[in-house]
Design a protein around this motif. Structure first.
Motif, short mmCIF file in Angstrom:
data_model
loop_
_atom_site.label_atom_id
_atom_site.label_comp_id
_atom_site.label_asym_id
_atom_site.label_seq_id
_atom_site.Cartn_x
_atom_site.Cartn_y
_atom_site.Cartn_z
N ARG A 259 27.55 5.78 11.16
CA ARG A 259 26.54 6.45 11.98
C ARG A 259 26.32 7.86 11.46
NH1 ARG A 259 29.49 8.06 17.72
NH2 ARG A 259 31.31 9.12 16.83
N GLU A 260 25.13 8.35 11.73
CA GLU A 260 24.78 9.72 11.40
C GLU A 260 24.54 10.48 12.70
OE1 GLU A 260 20.95 12.02 9.62
OE2 GLU A 260 21.75 10.41 8.35
N LYS A 261 25.35 11.49 12.92
CA LYS A 261 25.28 12.24 14.17
C LYS A 261 24.42 13.48 14.00
CE LYS A 261 28.61 12.53 16.97
NZ LYS A 261 29.86 12.90 17.68
N GLY A 262 23.62 13.73 15.04
CA GLY A 262 22.84 14.94 15.08
C GLY A 262 23.57 16.02 15.86
N LEU A 263 22.82 16.99 16.33
CA LEU A 263 23.43 18.09 17.06
C LEU A 263 23.98 17.63 18.40
CD1 LEU A 263 24.05 21.11 17.21
CD2 LEU A 263 21.77 21.46 18.22
N LEU A 264 23.19 16.84 19.13
CA LEU A 264 23.61 16.37 20.45
C LEU A 264 23.66 14.86 20.55
CD1 LEU A 264 21.53 18.83 22.69
CD2 LEU A 264 23.94 19.03 22.04
N THR A 265 22.96 14.16 19.69
CA THR A 265 22.90 12.70 19.78
C THR A 265 23.20 12.08 18.41
OG1 THR A 265 20.51 12.69 19.28
CG2 THR A 265 21.16 12.81 21.60
N THR A 266 23.30 10.76 18.41
CA THR A 266 23.47 10.00 17.18
C THR A 266 22.10 9.60 16.65
OG1 THR A 266 25.62 9.15 17.89
CG2 THR A 266 24.48 7.94 16.16
N ARG A 267 21.78 10.02 15.42
CA ARG A 267 20.46 9.72 14.87
C ARG A 267 20.29 8.23 14.62
NH1 ARG A 267 21.35 14.71 11.81
NH2 ARG A 267 19.90 16.30 12.57
N TRP A 268 21.29 7.60 14.05
CA TRP A 268 21.26 6.15 13.84
C TRP A 268 22.70 5.66 13.68
CZ3 TRP A 268 23.65 4.57 9.45
CH2 TRP A 268 23.72 5.46 8.38
N GLN A 269 22.88 4.38 13.92
CA GLN A 269 24.19 3.78 13.76
C GLN A 269 24.06 2.29 13.48
OE1 GLN A 269 26.62 3.97 17.29
NE2 GLN A 269 24.93 3.49 18.65
N CYS A 270 25.00 1.76 12.73
CA CYS A 270 25.08 0.34 12.42
C CYS A 270 26.51 -0.12 12.67
CB CYS A 270 24.71 0.06 10.96
SG CYS A 270 22.98 0.38 10.54
N GLN A 271 26.64 -1.19 13.41
CA GLN A 271 27.95 -1.77 13.69
C GLN A 271 27.99 -3.17 13.09
OE1 GLN A 271 29.11 -1.76 17.78
NE2 GLN A 271 31.15 -2.58 17.37
N TYR A 272 28.91 -3.36 12.14
CA TYR A 272 29.04 -4.64 11.44
C TYR A 272 30.10 -5.47 12.17
CZ TYR A 272 26.58 -2.05 7.81
OH TYR A 272 25.66 -1.30 7.11
N HIS A 273 29.63 -6.37 13.02
CA HIS A 273 30.57 -7.19 13.79
C HIS A 273 31.32 -8.16 12.87
CE1 HIS A 273 28.96 -5.62 17.53
NE2 HIS A 273 27.74 -5.90 17.10
N THR A 274 30.62 -8.70 11.89
CA THR A 274 31.26 -9.61 10.93
C THR A 274 30.77 -9.28 9.53
OG1 THR A 274 29.52 -11.28 11.24
CG2 THR A 274 31.51 -11.49 12.59
N ILE A 275 31.71 -9.26 8.59
CA ILE A 275 31.42 -9.15 7.17
C ILE A 275 31.99 -10.40 6.51
CG2 ILE A 275 31.95 -7.93 5.04
CD1 ILE A 275 29.96 -6.41 6.59
N GLU A 276 31.13 -11.18 5.87
CA GLU A 276 31.54 -12.45 5.32
C GLU A 276 31.72 -12.34 3.81
OE1 GLU A 276 28.49 -15.13 6.46
OE2 GLU A 276 28.95 -15.04 8.61
N ARG A 277 32.70 -13.06 3.30
CA ARG A 277 32.93 -13.14 1.86
C ARG A 277 32.22 -14.37 1.31
NH1 ARG A 277 35.30 -8.51 -0.36
NH2 ARG A 277 36.60 -7.58 1.25
N PHE A 278 31.45 -14.16 0.25
CA PHE A 278 30.76 -15.27 -0.39
C PHE A 278 31.02 -15.14 -1.88
CE2 PHE A 278 27.07 -17.56 -2.10
CZ PHE A 278 27.16 -18.73 -1.36
N GLY A 279 31.99 -15.94 -2.37
CA GLY A 279 32.41 -15.77 -3.75
C GLY A 279 33.17 -14.46 -3.89
N ARG A 280 32.75 -13.65 -4.82
CA ARG A 280 33.42 -12.36 -5.03
C ARG A 280 32.68 -11.21 -4.35
NH1 ARG A 280 32.48 -9.87 -10.90
NH2 ARG A 280 33.02 -8.07 -9.64
N TYR A 281 31.64 -11.53 -3.58
CA TYR A 281 30.84 -10.49 -2.95
C TYR A 281 30.95 -10.58 -1.43
CZ TYR A 281 28.78 -10.42 -7.60
OH TYR A 281 28.60 -10.35 -8.95
N TRP A 282 30.69 -9.47 -0.79
CA TRP A 282 30.60 -9.46 0.67
C TRP A 282 29.13 -9.56 1.06
CZ3 TRP A 282 27.57 -5.91 3.11
CH2 TRP A 282 27.24 -4.76 2.41
#
Length: 342
Positions: free
Chosen positions: A279-302
């Protein structure tokens, strides 16, 4: 006890687990009452058998949620399954043992309260790991492995839901992303298959935005916000580990520079480390945020699985479920010059 289980397994406490704990309280409080009644009835009581059957049927029902890929259902099933199991074992083993001591009622209450408080405090407390040079080097190696497994170019399909308390907009988004060229191409389809929009961008600037008649023109800002969600989701996922970081129970948090040289707070977890949130926080609020609930492995890559994205000033929250993610090119290997001998 549930807090101790979460601490040992490295699962962070979240709002879903806390809300499921309210349901767990109502389901598990009866086991203590029945245990006291069974102790008073004596060895011939049928209450222990009834307690076992009740716990077994409840655990079997809630354990089915553990196979769900949706994080909300999974955490509800985890909380109830573990909690009911602990409540049954406590009612069958701990409560009778306390009653057999022939202690006074006040002593039993104080002992139970003290034991519960000790378990909660020891289980819910997060212990920060000291940052030694060996640990820092190990974390940097794990982040380097994460960077090597980060795809640079991919095609994807994702189920997207834009929602707030008043409305929900489902769609299927098909797109391409190229991290080297910093380009994103998105095409949105309605649940019936009608084409809604197409977006092409480079360097986080939309070059082309086409909206079909099926999507109201006045909602063009929603599509621009959707593009921002995908941009924040794919880019700046391979930060360098600074000297100032925090590690608690295999959960690594630190701040590094992201888009436009602005500080972004990252959270990695697991073994090996994978991205959990940023997330990127501003002065008083969060400008944007991403929450990765699941990260899957596919071969050698995520590849991303289920992701929740939020943007300051946007009226909708974005929930994404990637149903297809195809890596097109491999990340460039780390090339080291061969040593030459004089």
């Amino acid at each position: 006890v549930l807090g101790g289980f979460l601490a040992v397994t490295g699962i962070p406490l979240n709002l879903i687990i806390a809300m499921a704990g309210i349901i767990l309280t109502g389901l598990s409080i009866d086991y203590g009452i029945y245990a006291v009644q069974a102790f008073q009835d004596g060895p011939g009581s049928s209450i222990p058998f009834a307690m076992g059957m009740s716990a077994a049927t409840t655990v079997f029902a809630t354990a089915a949620l553990l196979f769900s890929k949706h994080p909300i259902l999974f955490h509800i099933g985890l909380t109830l399954t573990v909690g009911i199991t602990i409540a049954y074992l406590t009612g069958r083993l701990v409560v009778p043992a306390l009653l057999r001591q022939h202690a006074s009622k006040n002593r039993i209450i104080l002992l139970t309260f003290g034991l519960s408080a000790a378990i909660v405090l020891s289980g819910c407390r997060s212990f920060q790991t000291a940052a030694t040079p060996e640990l820092t080097e190990q974390l940097r190696q794990e982040l380097a492995l994460w960077q090597q497994q980060s795809p640079q170019q991919a095609k994807f399909q994702a189920k997207v839901t834009l929602s707030n308390i008043f409305a929900s907009i489902p769609m299927l988004v098909v797109g391409d992303v190229d991290l080297d060229k910093q380009t994103i191409v998105l095409a949105g389809l309605s649940p019936t298959g009608a084409k809604l929009f197409t977006i092409t961008s480079q360097n986080n600037a939309i070059n082309q935005l086409k909206i079909s008649n099926f999507f109201p023109e006045k909602h063009a800002k929603i599509l621009r916000d959707l593009h921002q969600h995908f941009y924040h989701l794919f880019f700046f996922n391979t930060p360098e580990l600074p000297d100032d970081f925090r590690l608690c129970d295999r959960e690594l948090t630190f701040t590094s520079l992201g888009s436009d040289a602005k500080p972004v707070q990252y959270r990695f977890s697991g073994r090996p480390l994978v991205l959990a949130a940023k997330r990127e926080k501003g002065l008083l609020t969060t400008r944007w945020q991403c929450q990765y609930h699941t990260i899957e492995r596919f071969g050698r890559y995520w590849r991303p699985g289920v992701v929740t994205a939020k943007l300051a000033g946007s009226a909708f929250r974005c929930d994404l479920d990637f149903i297809r993610f195809t890596v097109l090119t491999q990340p460039p290997p780390n090339s080291h010059p061969n040593p030459t001998s004089n």
